[in-house]
Design an enzyme around this catalytic site. Structure first.
Site, PDB file in Angstrom:
ATOM      1  N   GLU A   1     -11.499   0.249  -3.472  1.00 44.66           N
ATOM      2  CA  GLU A   1     -10.626   0.709  -2.396  1.00 44.66           C
ATOM      3  C   GLU A   1      -9.536   1.599  -2.989  1.00 44.66           C
ATOM      4  O   GLU A   1      -9.573   1.935  -4.168  1.00 44.66           O
ATOM      5  CB  GLU A   1      -9.995  -0.476  -1.669  1.00 44.66           C
ATOM      6  CG  GLU A   1      -9.153  -1.374  -2.567  1.00 44.66           C
ATOM      7  CD  GLU A   1      -8.559  -2.575  -1.848  1.00 44.66           C
ATOM      8  OE1 GLU A   1      -8.714  -2.662  -0.617  1.00 44.66           O
ATOM      9  OE2 GLU A   1      -7.930  -3.419  -2.518  1.00 44.66           O
TER      10      GLU A   1
ATOM     11  N   ASP B   1       0.822  -1.214   0.000  1.00 43.97           N
ATOM     12  CA  ASP B   1       0.000   0.000   0.000  1.00 43.97           C
ATOM     13  C   ASP B   1       0.857   1.265   0.000  1.00 43.97           C
ATOM     14  O   ASP B   1       0.691   2.150   0.842  1.00 43.97           O
ATOM     15  CB  ASP B   1      -0.915   0.020   1.226  1.00 43.97           C
ATOM     16  CG  ASP B   1      -1.704  -1.255   1.402  1.00 43.97           C
ATOM     17  OD1 ASP B   1      -2.143  -1.809   0.393  1.00 43.97           O
ATOM     18  OD2 ASP B   1      -1.879  -1.695   2.561  1.00 43.97           O
TER      19      ASP B   1
END
Length: 632
Positions: free
Chosen positions: A248, A49
């Site tokens: 997301e 991420d």
């Protein structure tokens, strides 16, 4: 007790067992980032991420702290993300050599991070984003992270690598925050500080009802919140971003006056071709809070490039006038175990805009980013600044003089190595090499090689026992044959199967060249300056701004200057040294016997500069005689 994580130990024990441990050439192999390639950014540890912050000529990448988890029988588990309690940080000035800044122990709830967690209310730390803002004349840094999928927290610091503190003692954004109702997953923050200094936070995700095609097509779970001037408060109510097929991974950047909101498209149901599952789509607006218009997609799922997929997470940034996207892929775990199992590593590739502001499809690969600046081998370089490596890991270091959360390269066995790309030794080359090392065993050697792990050997540093793994000694050895630009490989060798030593930092010293200039050959100026033959062949400089000058081309910015001179009497005369019009020091000569006076480590401008010896005042009215000037 010193031990590697089980996975690294098993892997490298098996690898080393097939190698002749006493051979200086028994070098281990890199896992995934091959020498000369730029991706993944690191393979001695994982990171997911990713988010990029550019500050002061460096790009900092912040990541969720993926780390291998194991079953009781030693087999690797699939990543369930339950252990992501820290944020990993690396940085680079050149896009190939990355400095490992360790992990920020964010989560502190229920004794997370062994009681060292900063945010005592948070149990997880997912998907960080970081912003820089000058507040009251001071640089401030803000790290936003997700406490699982239940809220967004923030830490603050005065540098991009900490130390970090929790200014609120609670979440910044929760489901009860105005405008956040209806968000399925309250996570994946992205932050933008606009040109006027206003901050905006983007977050959210999930599908309210995966069995409903309308819910899949328009989840309406993305949000943008205006931050207060302090960056740790919310100003007003969140605004919904109607991102089609949102899953997301909120992303935000500004290009050519437009705001680009990007995100991972979901995997559920059937999709029109313009919304490909698992890819990064983007929307454009003239306002940071929208409304945004869907425009296209630019980053395919990692499976397309690397044969292993999973979720897709990214951030877009500009560094040295080039646009890039940082994202993750399971390349290291696949290379190491044959199956990614959900463990991710950071990658960067270039991002290109079309003339109409749309974004071209990014081509993900392992090799494409060139090194954009050479590394200076003549300054202190942290050993944990790594282009490529094999066998090593990093650990917290107690050595003095390093950065915040200083690390060292540790757990070194025979045949392990680290390397950096494109170190510029210049035309003069290097004469010595020093390193800060520690060993609780018999030690070993650092073989310094050019361009490959079996390349030209320019020197070997012998590392003895120092009395402990954190008992540090700075050692020096001579080197020869290093000129120009080269990759530099530090190959670690020694006997036995145990760890050899730890490695904290390194630095080369250049060969110094002496330039001697006779003052009688310089250009003389002033009302009284003239040549003399006694007490040496030189010049006499009197008061009233008499001078002797010449032009020197300086390729580096620090030199020592030595002048032989004398006073015309038993008193003291002063000669000022000026470079490029700036007085950088003064020589003092007492008595008529010639002496050499030295100004060491003078910092000055580079390039062609006027060097001037001038007398603007006399001490005791004595004249100055000068013979020659040596620069080295």
């Amino acid at each position: 007790m010193r031990k590697k994580i089980i996975g690294f130990l098993l892997y490298f024990t098996l690898l080393l067992s097939s190698l002749p441990l006493t051979s200086a050439y028994a070098a281990n192999s890199a896992i995934a980032k091959l020498p000369g390639y730029s991706n993944p950014l690191m393979d001695h540890k994982l990171g997911a991420d990713p988010f990029a912050l550019v500050y002061n000529g460096r790009v900092y990448v912040y990541m969720s702290s993926d780390a291998y988890e194991y079953n009781s029988d030693g087999t690797i588990k699939d990543n369930d993300f339950s252990e992501l309690t820290k944020i990993n940080v690396i940085s680079s000035a050149d896009m190939v050599n990355w400095t490992d800044h360790g992990s920020i122990p964010v989560a502190g709830y229920n004794n997370a991070n062994n009681g060292s967690g900063i945010a005592k209310w948070a149990s997880l730390a997912w998907a960080p984003s970081v912003a820089h803002k000058t507040i009251n004349g001071q640089d401030k840094f803000f790290l936003y992270y997700a406490n699982g999928a239940s809220g967004i927290g923030v830490l603050t610091a005065d540098t991009p690598i900490g130390p970090w503190t929790d200014p609120l003692g609670k979440a910044l954004v929760t489901s009860s925050t105005s405008g956040m109702s209806g968000v399925t997953w309250l996570f994946d923050p992205a932050v933008l500080v606009d040109d006027d200094g206003t901050g905006y936070l983007y977050c959210g995700g999930g599908i309210p009802n995966t069995s409903d095609p309308a819910s899949i097509a328009n989840p309406k779970t993305a949000r943008v919140l205006k931050l207060g001037a302090d960056m740790i408060s919310i100003d007003g109510s969140a605004v919904t971003i109607d991102a089609p097929y949102m899953f997301e991974d909120s992303g935000i950047h500004k290009y050519n006056g437009k705001y680009y909101y990007s995100y991972c498209i979901n995997f559920s149901g059937k999709h029109p071709a313009i919304y490909p599952a698992g890819e990064i789509g983007y929307m454009v607006s003239s306002s940071p809070r929208g409304p945004f218009t869907y425009t296209g997609h630019f980053l395919k799922n990692p499976y397309t490039f690397f044969g292993v997929g999973g979720n897709n997470h990214h951030a877009v940034f500009n560094f040295n006038n080039q646009w890039y996207v940082v994202y993750h892929a399971q390349t290291v775990s696949k290379a190491q175990f044959g199956d990614g199992k959900g463990y991710r590593s950071p990658h960067i590739n270039k991002l290109v805009y079309n003339s109409d502001g749309t974004i071209q499809e990014v081509q993900g690969d392992m090799a494409v980013i060139p090194q954009i600046a050479n590394l200076n081998p003549y300054t202190r370089n942290e050993a944990e600044t790594i282009g490529w490596n094999a066998g090593i890991t990093t650990e917290a270091s107690q050595a003095a003089g390093g950065p915040v959360n200083n690390l060292d390269v540790g757990f070194i066995n025979n045949g392990d190595w680290v390397a950096v790309g494109n170190a510029d030794f210049g035309t003069g080359g290097a004469k010595t090499f020093k390193a800060n090392v520690a060993s609780a065993t018999t030690g070993g050697n650092i073989e310094i090689r050019l361009d490959s792990v079996t390349g030209t050997l320019i020197g070997t540093l012998l590392v003895p026992s120092t009395g402990g793994w954190q008992t540090w000694r700075e050692l020096t050895t001579t080197v020869s044959g290093a000129t120009g630009v080269h990759k530099v490989f530090f190959l670690f060798t020694g006997t036995g199967s145990g760890y050899l030593f730890n490695f904290d930092y390194w630095q080369f010293t250049p060969n110094t060249t002496r330039t001697r200039v006779e003052t009688e050959n310089m250009t003389l100026g002033g009302p009284y300056a003239g040549k003399i033959s006694s007490p040496f062949s030189g010049v006499a400089l009197y008061a009233n701004n008499d001078y002797a000058a010449f032009t020197q081309n300086f390729t580096s910015s620090t030199h020592s200057f030595s002048l032989q001179g004398a006073s015309s009497n038993d008193g003291t005369a002063r000669v000022d040294l000026q470079i490029g019009g700036t007085t950088v020091g003064s020589f003092y000569f007492t008595g008529i016997t010639p002496t050499v006076q030295t100004l060491p480590n003078i910092t000055h401008a580079t390039g062609n500069q006027e060097v001037k010896l001038t007398v603007t005042t006399d001490i005791g009215t004595w004249d100055a005689y000068s013979d020659f000037l040596v620069i080295q």
